[in-house]
Design a protein around this motif. Structure first.
Motif, PDB file in Angstrom:
ATOM      1  N   VAL A 160      15.584  10.473  -2.368  1.00 30.57           N
ATOM      2  CA  VAL A 160      15.713   9.431  -3.273  1.00 30.57           C
ATOM      3  C   VAL A 160      14.575   8.807  -3.748  1.00 30.57           C
ATOM      4  CG1 VAL A 160      16.984   7.096  -3.592  1.00 30.57           C
ATOM      5  CG2 VAL A 160      18.317   9.202  -2.409  1.00 30.57           C
ATOM      6  N   LYS A 161      14.319   8.381  -4.880  1.00 31.09           N
ATOM      7  CA  LYS A 161      12.988   7.476  -5.288  1.00 31.09           C
ATOM      8  C   LYS A 161      13.085   6.174  -4.829  1.00 31.09           C
ATOM      9  CE  LYS A 161      10.128   8.740  -7.549  1.00 31.09           C
ATOM     10  NZ  LYS A 161       8.767   9.315  -7.291  1.00 31.09           N
ATOM     11  N   PRO A 162      12.129   5.847  -3.959  1.00 31.80           N
ATOM     12  CA  PRO A 162      12.101   4.123  -3.573  1.00 31.80           C
ATOM     13  C   PRO A 162      11.549   3.540  -4.684  1.00 31.80           C
ATOM     14  CG  PRO A 162      10.535   5.598  -2.448  1.00 31.80           C
ATOM     15  CD  PRO A 162      11.056   6.434  -3.429  1.00 31.80           C
ATOM     16  N   GLU A 163      12.096   2.379  -5.188  1.00 28.14           N
ATOM     17  CA  GLU A 163      11.609   1.467  -6.188  1.00 28.14           C
ATOM     18  C   GLU A 163      11.168   0.328  -5.201  1.00 28.14           C
ATOM     19  OE1 GLU A 163      12.899  -0.105 -10.190  1.00 28.14           O
ATOM     20  OE2 GLU A 163      13.777  -1.500  -8.507  1.00 28.14           O
ATOM     21  N   MET A 164       9.759   0.145  -5.081  1.00 24.84           N
ATOM     22  CA  MET A 164       8.881  -0.677  -4.437  1.00 24.84           C
ATOM     23  C   MET A 164       9.148  -2.097  -4.821  1.00 24.84           C
ATOM     24  SD  MET A 164       6.076   1.576  -2.547  1.00 24.84           S
ATOM     25  CE  MET A 164       5.719   2.306  -3.882  1.00 24.84           C
ATOM     26  N   GLU A 165       9.898  -2.940  -4.179  1.00 27.08           N
ATOM     27  CA  GLU A 165      10.027  -4.320  -4.833  1.00 27.08           C
ATOM     28  C   GLU A 165       8.748  -5.315  -4.335  1.00 27.08           C
ATOM     29  OE1 GLU A 165      13.098  -5.242  -6.983  1.00 27.08           O
ATOM     30  OE2 GLU A 165      12.674  -2.837  -6.801  1.00 27.08           O
ATOM     31  N   ILE A 166       8.069  -5.680  -5.225  1.00 34.55           N
ATOM     32  CA  ILE A 166       6.666  -6.382  -4.808  1.00 34.55           C
ATOM     33  C   ILE A 166       6.976  -7.985  -5.280  1.00 34.55           C
ATOM     34  CG2 ILE A 166       4.255  -6.700  -5.057  1.00 34.55           C
ATOM     35  CD1 ILE A 166       5.447  -3.850  -3.564  1.00 34.55           C
ATOM     36  N   PHE A 167       6.880  -8.988  -4.117  1.00 31.21           N
ATOM     37  CA  PHE A 167       6.943 -10.183  -4.557  1.00 31.21           C
ATOM     38  C   PHE A 167       5.631 -11.174  -4.548  1.00 31.21           C
ATOM     39  CE2 PHE A 167      10.996  -8.640  -3.526  1.00 31.21           C
ATOM     40  CZ  PHE A 167      12.142  -9.353  -4.474  1.00 31.21           C
ATOM     41  N   ASP A 168       4.818 -10.248  -4.072  1.00 31.15           N
ATOM     42  CA  ASP A 168       3.268 -11.096  -3.887  1.00 31.15           C
ATOM     43  C   ASP A 168       2.261  -9.992  -3.433  1.00 31.15           C
ATOM     44  OD1 ASP A 168       1.647 -13.322  -4.207  1.00 31.15           O
ATOM     45  OD2 ASP A 168       2.850 -14.523  -2.756  1.00 31.15           O
ATOM     46  N   THR A 169       1.057 -10.466  -3.643  1.00 30.37           N
ATOM     47  CA  THR A 169      -0.117  -9.379  -3.655  1.00 30.37           C
ATOM     48  C   THR A 169      -0.076  -8.671  -2.365  1.00 30.37           C
ATOM     49  OG1 THR A 169      -1.545 -11.376  -3.384  1.00 30.37           O
ATOM     50  CG2 THR A 169      -1.212 -10.589  -5.501  1.00 30.37           C
ATOM     51  N   GLY A 170       0.252  -9.424  -1.215  1.00 29.95           N
ATOM     52  CA  GLY A 170       0.167  -8.958  -0.009  1.00 29.95           C
ATOM     53  C   GLY A 170       1.069  -7.699   0.347  1.00 29.95           C
ATOM     54  N   GLN A 171       2.281  -7.921  -0.316  1.00 32.34           N
ATOM     55  CA  GLN A 171       3.193  -6.929  -0.224  1.00 32.34           C
ATOM     56  C   GLN A 171       2.909  -5.502  -1.130  1.00 32.34           C
ATOM     57  OE1 GLN A 171       7.105  -8.330  -1.502  1.00 32.34           O
ATOM     58  NE2 GLN A 171       6.985 -10.185  -0.110  1.00 32.34           N
ATOM     59  N   LEU A 172       2.226  -6.028  -2.106  1.00 32.80           N
ATOM     60  CA  LEU A 172       1.656  -4.723  -3.010  1.00 32.80           C
ATOM     61  C   LEU A 172       0.352  -4.142  -1.967  1.00 32.80           C
ATOM     62  CD1 LEU A 172       1.116  -3.075  -5.109  1.00 32.80           C
ATOM     63  CD2 LEU A 172      -0.167  -5.073  -6.691  1.00 32.80           C
ATOM     64  N   TRP A 173      -0.400  -4.851  -1.515  1.00 31.87           N
ATOM     65  CA  TRP A 173      -1.222  -4.278  -0.354  1.00 31.87           C
ATOM     66  C   TRP A 173      -0.574  -3.278   0.478  1.00 31.87           C
ATOM     67  CZ3 TRP A 173      -4.564  -7.804   3.321  1.00 31.87           C
ATOM     68  CH2 TRP A 173      -5.414  -6.988   4.024  1.00 31.87           C
ATOM     69  N   PHE A 174       0.421  -3.803   1.367  1.00 32.60           N
ATOM     70  CA  PHE A 174       1.130  -3.092   1.899  1.00 32.60           C
ATOM     71  C   PHE A 174       1.829  -1.751   1.700  1.00 32.60           C
ATOM     72  CE2 PHE A 174       5.067  -1.680   4.664  1.00 32.60           C
ATOM     73  CZ  PHE A 174       4.285  -1.422   5.757  1.00 32.60           C
ATOM     74  N   ALA A 175       2.298  -1.819   0.189  1.00 27.06           N
ATOM     75  CA  ALA A 175       3.222  -0.796  -0.310  1.00 27.06           C
ATOM     76  C   ALA A 175       1.780   0.329  -0.607  1.00 27.06           C
ATOM     77  CB  ALA A 175       3.558  -1.232  -1.544  1.00 27.06           C
ATOM     78  N   THR A 176       0.767   0.010  -0.877  1.00 27.62           N
ATOM     79  CA  THR A 176      -0.358   1.018  -0.980  1.00 27.62           C
ATOM     80  C   THR A 176      -0.433   1.736   0.338  1.00 27.62           C
ATOM     81  OG1 THR A 176      -2.132  -0.240  -0.699  1.00 27.62           O
ATOM     82  CG2 THR A 176      -1.347  -0.077  -3.060  1.00 27.62           C
ATOM     83  N   LYS A 177      -0.539   1.052   1.398  1.00 28.10           N
ATOM     84  CA  LYS A 177      -0.608   1.539   2.658  1.00 28.10           C
ATOM     85  C   LYS A 177       0.597   2.585   2.956  1.00 28.10           C
ATOM     86  CE  LYS A 177      -2.009  -0.276   6.462  1.00 28.10           C
ATOM     87  NZ  LYS A 177      -3.095   0.634   6.748  1.00 28.10           N
ATOM     88  N   LEU A 178       1.688   2.587   2.499  1.00 30.86           N
ATOM     89  CA  LEU A 178       3.005   3.432   2.635  1.00 30.86           C
ATOM     90  C   LEU A 178       2.595   4.825   1.784  1.00 30.86           C
ATOM     91  CD1 LEU A 178       5.948   1.121   2.372  1.00 30.86           C
ATOM     92  CD2 LEU A 178       5.208   2.112   4.435  1.00 30.86           C
TER      93      LEU A 178
END
Length: 295
Positions: A160-178
């Motif tokens: 399944v394709k995950p849609e990464m929900e980003i509510f702030d810049t720190g979350q985006l930083w972590f998503a790029t780590k994934l």
């Protein structure tokens, strides 16, 4: 500028909106009908929550998801199905005893948020990429790095394709780590969520900075809540992204005029086409997002 824009309709959400508009769908039949209507209006993707039929509150009941998805799939209308996997992250604490959860808490681990995804295998499921203070008071949304890694691995195993929900810049930083850790398959899909207290504010400069942080080759969409929903359709498309509208995020078509999901999608189609862009079909969305067409 994005010249072929995917429109997602977020149909009902889990917020306390049922008593605020008669158009918010509650029953599986209402949610499925709203999904079909939104698809016919131009949405390539429908984002689905379910609600308890008796009180309208958000639910994790697999049977409710099963019935909505069955009706959408049997309708004969082609649309990409996106199921939330964000339910189960709510923690409300006692101000005098922060270790004591109180009414409104619905907190489970990352894998326990996925049984409906495991059974129904939607095209997309959401993954809220961090914790935040959720509005005023003492409610938190909890999504820890350990929860997210476990959830991302299982979603990847399911195809399944995950849609990464980003509510702030720190979350985006972590998503790029994934992504760097190999837990998210290419091409990654981001949803940049603006205006939810207290995450990223509705500010074009903040959106631009988040877009600048996205990894190369990423697909992304953005939305803003309330009266900013329609201006954000234009803002997202102009910056190269896709868009999301729907009653999860906004109840009104114009001041004092309550909307249906189909009407919000129709308005988004008008804005996209007025910018000189085309609205993507479900098959075009599948190709762009790297989705498998499921039988």
């Amino acid at each position: 500028m994005n010249n072929e824009v995917i429109i997602t309709a977020a149909l009902t959400g889990a917020g306390d909106t049922v008593g605020k508009s008669e158009h918010v769908p509650v029953t599986p039949e209402q949610i499925a009908t709203s999904a079909v209507d939104a698809a016919n209006a131009g949405a390539a993707v429908v984002h689905i929550h379910v609600r308890n039929v008796d009180d309208g509150k958000g639910s994790r009941d697999v049977a409710l998801y099963r019935e909505v998805v069955r009706q959408v799939r049997e309708s004969g209308v082609d649309v990409v199905i996106n199921l939330t996997a964000g339910m189960g992250g709510d923690l409300v604490i006692d101000q005098d005893d922060p270790l004591k959860p109180v009414d409104g808490t619905d907190l489970v681990n990352g894998l326990e948020r996925l049984p409906h995804v495991e059974e129904l295998l939607p095209d997309i499921c959401t993954m809220d990429c961090g914790s935040l203070n959720f509005g005023e008071g003492s409610q938190l949304y909890i999504s820890t790095p350990d929860m997210l890694r476990a959830g991302a691995k299982r979603i990847q195993e399911l195809g399944v394709k995950p849609e990464m929900e980003i509510f702030d810049t720190g979350q985006l930083w972590f998503a790029t780590k994934l992504i760097e850790e190999g837990l998210i398959d290419a091409p990654p899909l981001f949803q940049l969520c603006m205006g939810i207290p207290y995450g990223a504010p509705v500010d074009p400069g903040v959106l631009q900075s988040m877009v600048n942080m996205l990894p190369e080759g990423a697909n992304w969409a953005s939305f803003a809540i309330g009266r900013n929903q329609m201006p954000w359709v234009a803002q997202s498309a102009i910056l190269g992204g896709h868009v999301r509208v729907g009653l999860e995020d906004n109840l009104y078509l114009s001041r004092g005029v309550k909307a249906t999901n189909a009407q919000l999608v129709e308005r988004a189609v008008t804005i996209v086409e007025a910018l000189g862009a085309k609205v993507a079909t479900p098959d075009q969305a599948r190709e762009k997002l790297g989705l498998k067409r499921r039988s």
